[in-house]
Design a protein around this motif. Sequence first.
Motif, PDB file in Angstrom:
ATOM      1  N   ALA A   1     -42.209  26.581   1.695  1.00 57.41           N
ATOM      2  CA  ALA A   1     -40.722  26.820   1.770  1.00 57.41           C
ATOM      3  C   ALA A   1     -40.032  26.590   3.166  1.00 57.41           C
ATOM      4  O   ALA A   1     -40.788  26.668   4.445  1.00 57.41           O
ATOM      5  CB  ALA A   1     -40.455  28.346   1.554  1.00 57.41           C
ATOM      6  N   VAL A   2     -39.105  25.960   3.135  1.00 56.35           N
ATOM      7  CA  VAL A   2     -38.427  25.135   4.169  1.00 56.35           C
ATOM      8  C   VAL A   2     -37.074  25.999   4.281  1.00 56.35           C
ATOM      9  O   VAL A   2     -36.307  25.679   3.310  1.00 56.35           O
ATOM     10  CB  VAL A   2     -38.503  23.783   4.323  1.00 56.35           C
ATOM     11  N   ARG A   3     -36.672  26.571   5.454  1.00 57.29           N
ATOM     12  CA  ARG A   3     -35.346  26.997   5.713  1.00 57.29           C
ATOM     13  C   ARG A   3     -34.846  26.771   7.176  1.00 57.29           C
ATOM     14  O   ARG A   3     -35.586  26.744   8.064  1.00 57.29           O
ATOM     15  CB  ARG A   3     -35.185  28.610   5.256  1.00 57.29           C
ATOM     16  N   GLU A   4     -33.610  26.344   7.026  1.00 53.16           N
ATOM     17  CA  GLU A   4     -32.918  26.003   8.297  1.00 53.16           C
ATOM     18  C   GLU A   4     -32.501  27.275   9.209  1.00 53.16           C
ATOM     19  O   GLU A   4     -31.761  28.041   8.477  1.00 53.16           O
ATOM     20  CB  GLU A   4     -31.630  25.012   8.193  1.00 53.16           C
ATOM     21  N   VAL A   5     -32.934  27.393  10.468  1.00 53.52           N
ATOM     22  CA  VAL A   5     -32.595  28.524  11.085  1.00 53.52           C
ATOM     23  C   VAL A   5     -31.874  28.091  12.405  1.00 53.52           C
ATOM     24  O   VAL A   5     -31.463  28.796  13.456  1.00 53.52           O
ATOM     25  CB  VAL A   5     -33.684  29.267  11.716  1.00 53.52           C
ATOM     26  N   SER A   6     -31.019  26.840  12.607  1.00 56.90           N
ATOM     27  CA  SER A   6     -30.441  26.234  13.543  1.00 56.90           C
ATOM     28  C   SER A   6     -29.354  27.358  14.040  1.00 56.90           C
ATOM     29  O   SER A   6     -28.464  27.698  13.205  1.00 56.90           O
ATOM     30  CB  SER A   6     -29.645  24.964  13.307  1.00 56.90           C
ATOM     31  N   ASP A   7     -29.538  27.682  15.202  1.00 61.21           N
ATOM     32  CA  ASP A   7     -28.486  28.700  15.838  1.00 61.21           C
ATOM     33  C   ASP A   7     -27.881  28.244  17.065  1.00 61.21           C
ATOM     34  O   ASP A   7     -26.735  28.367  17.364  1.00 61.21           O
ATOM     35  CB  ASP A   7     -29.177  30.155  16.103  1.00 61.21           C
ATOM     36  N   GLY A   8     -28.371  27.380  17.889  1.00 63.58           N
ATOM     37  CA  GLY A   8     -27.706  26.684  19.129  1.00 63.58           C
ATOM     38  C   GLY A   8     -26.824  25.567  18.716  1.00 63.58           C
ATOM     39  O   GLY A   8     -26.564  25.509  17.626  1.00 63.58           O
ATOM     40  N   ASN A   9     -26.239  24.958  19.858  1.00 63.81           N
ATOM     41  CA  ASN A   9     -25.339  23.909  19.579  1.00 63.81           C
ATOM     42  C   ASN A   9     -25.831  22.600  19.379  1.00 63.81           C
ATOM     43  O   ASN A   9     -25.236  21.564  19.200  1.00 63.81           O
ATOM     44  CB  ASN A   9     -24.444  24.003  20.951  1.00 63.81           C
ATOM     45  N   LEU A  10     -27.158  22.350  19.738  1.00 68.41           N
ATOM     46  CA  LEU A  10     -27.682  21.085  19.881  1.00 68.41           C
ATOM     47  C   LEU A  10     -28.636  20.557  18.781  1.00 68.41           C
ATOM     48  O   LEU A  10     -28.540  19.208  18.517  1.00 68.41           O
ATOM     49  CB  LEU A  10     -28.420  20.851  21.213  1.00 68.41           C
ATOM     50  N   ASN A  11     -29.592  21.373  18.310  1.00 68.73           N
ATOM     51  CA  ASN A  11     -30.639  20.756  17.380  1.00 68.73           C
ATOM     52  C   ASN A  11     -30.658  21.230  16.140  1.00 68.73           C
ATOM     53  O   ASN A  11     -30.147  22.215  15.726  1.00 68.73           O
ATOM     54  CB  ASN A  11     -31.915  21.142  18.064  1.00 68.73           C
ATOM     55  N   HIS A  12     -31.757  20.558  15.207  1.00 66.05           N
ATOM     56  CA  HIS A  12     -31.864  21.047  13.851  1.00 66.05           C
ATOM     57  C   HIS A  12     -33.211  22.031  14.138  1.00 66.05           C
ATOM     58  O   HIS A  12     -34.097  21.470  15.009  1.00 66.05           O
ATOM     59  CB  HIS A  12     -32.103  20.021  12.946  1.00 66.05           C
ATOM     60  N   VAL A  13     -33.359  23.128  13.807  1.00 65.33           N
ATOM     61  CA  VAL A  13     -34.394  23.995  13.622  1.00 65.33           C
ATOM     62  C   VAL A  13     -34.633  24.394  12.180  1.00 65.33           C
ATOM     63  O   VAL A  13     -33.891  24.870  11.368  1.00 65.33           O
ATOM     64  CB  VAL A  13     -34.333  24.986  14.729  1.00 65.33           C
ATOM     65  N   PHE A  14     -36.080  24.393  11.787  1.00 64.09           N
ATOM     66  CA  PHE A  14     -36.536  24.538  10.366  1.00 64.09           C
ATOM     67  C   PHE A  14     -37.714  25.599  10.676  1.00 64.09           C
ATOM     68  O   PHE A  14     -38.663  25.381  11.530  1.00 64.09           O
ATOM     69  CB  PHE A  14     -36.907  23.676   9.480  1.00 64.09           C
ATOM     70  N   ILE A  15     -37.734  26.677   9.773  1.00 64.29           N
ATOM     71  CA  ILE A  15     -39.212  27.565   9.652  1.00 64.29           C
ATOM     72  C   ILE A  15     -39.763  27.112   8.548  1.00 64.29           C
ATOM     73  O   ILE A  15     -39.011  26.976   7.385  1.00 64.29           O
ATOM     74  CB  ILE A  15     -38.724  28.881   9.426  1.00 64.29           C
ATOM     75  N   VAL A  16     -40.864  26.505   8.430  1.00 64.02           N
ATOM     76  CA  VAL A  16     -41.732  26.013   7.171  1.00 64.02           C
ATOM     77  C   VAL A  16     -42.865  27.256   7.198  1.00 64.02           C
ATOM     78  O   VAL A  16     -43.738  27.450   7.885  1.00 64.02           O
ATOM     79  CB  VAL A  16     -42.366  24.708   7.548  1.00 64.02           C
TER      80      VAL A  16
END
Length: 403
Positions: free
Chosen positions: A34-49
């Motif tokens: 399972a992959v879900r995006e958790v990007s919260d800041g202004n700059l980057n892509h962040v995912f939890i796998v």
Amino acid sequence: MTRYRTLSPPDLRVYLGAHDALGARLGGPHEGWAVREVSDGNLNHVFIVEGPAGAVCCKQSLPHVRVDPDWKMPLTRTDFEARYMRRVAPHVGHLMPALLHFDPDLHLIVMESLHHHHVLRGMLGEATALAGFSARIGEYVAQTAFFTSWRGRPFEQSMADCAAFAGNTTLTRITVDLVLTDPYRAACARNHWMTPELDATVAELQTDAALHASVSHWQERFLGAPQALLHGDLHTGSIMLHGDDVRVIDGEFALMGPIGFDAGLYVGNLLLHAAARRDHATWMADEIETFWRSFTHEYRALWETNPTSGDVGALLDAAGRHQAQAQELAMVMRDLAGFAGMEMIRRTIGYAQVSDYALCSDRTGEKEARLRALTLGRMLITRGRRIETINALLETIEEPGGF
């Protein structure tokens, strides 16, 4: 050109599955992760796998600011974050997520997942953070500061860090502009504030020559005092908690600078929360005192345990060392106060503001909270060079015009 490409969730599954250690950490075939995006800041892509055996967090630079595609950015910012994590992990490994993998072509960090943790800023708003969390942040700042300072190691190692992080100029420029300069410029389009409620106050800030002279002092301290390796963006949105487990994340703004900068950003964000939540003001004052007591205790202890590790202070006897400690900690407190004030003002009228103000019950309450923050921020900026103890800081916070 490199093999860089922005990774989609299917790309991430394939990429992680091709690395045996990462695949084993997740478990099972990559198609089922399972992959879900958790990007919260202004700059980057962040995912939890997440897989049947565990989880990882993946962070990738984009060629632009995530929330503003027209604002182009270098991809190397995650390179500096990975470099920072490697540099400080031996000293604070228990207070940051473990770096599992870094791909310099994809500018991709794979690290320990903190999916059970929550961002401190949100936990403060919900009053779910356990009191005393600031003790761990005090330890973090002390450990990173001492072991990357001229006192904690031979100068060759400090010079190597100066060189290694000197190239992080784009993110440092963001700090110089957004934190230290833009809020005081009347014509800066990136500023925004409650209008018309704050118009007169902002106009005063942007035309006050004495205030600008103090701002210039803190600008020079930031750029001209490479005391230790800084996190560079240490605020309540870059700290995560799970019970009493505290972790610091997002070290991409890392640079050599004054120790009081990291401390000041952290304290400034506690004060911003207190401005928005008056019922939390005493709690935040306690956390500020806890942070400072923890920082000074740990910093002194490391200095006493490693009195000749660096080239600065190696000749001092016990009495001289104790005097030097008192002088240095007074200097750190001065910087803390000034930079806390800068942070309060920029997070109130500058480009990247804090969500704490959304906790106010109505527009009138928000106006009053923002005015409190601007008033105290101004006090700390102009008086910071005279604030040398925790008691002096707390007295400034509590006097009329403060909290």
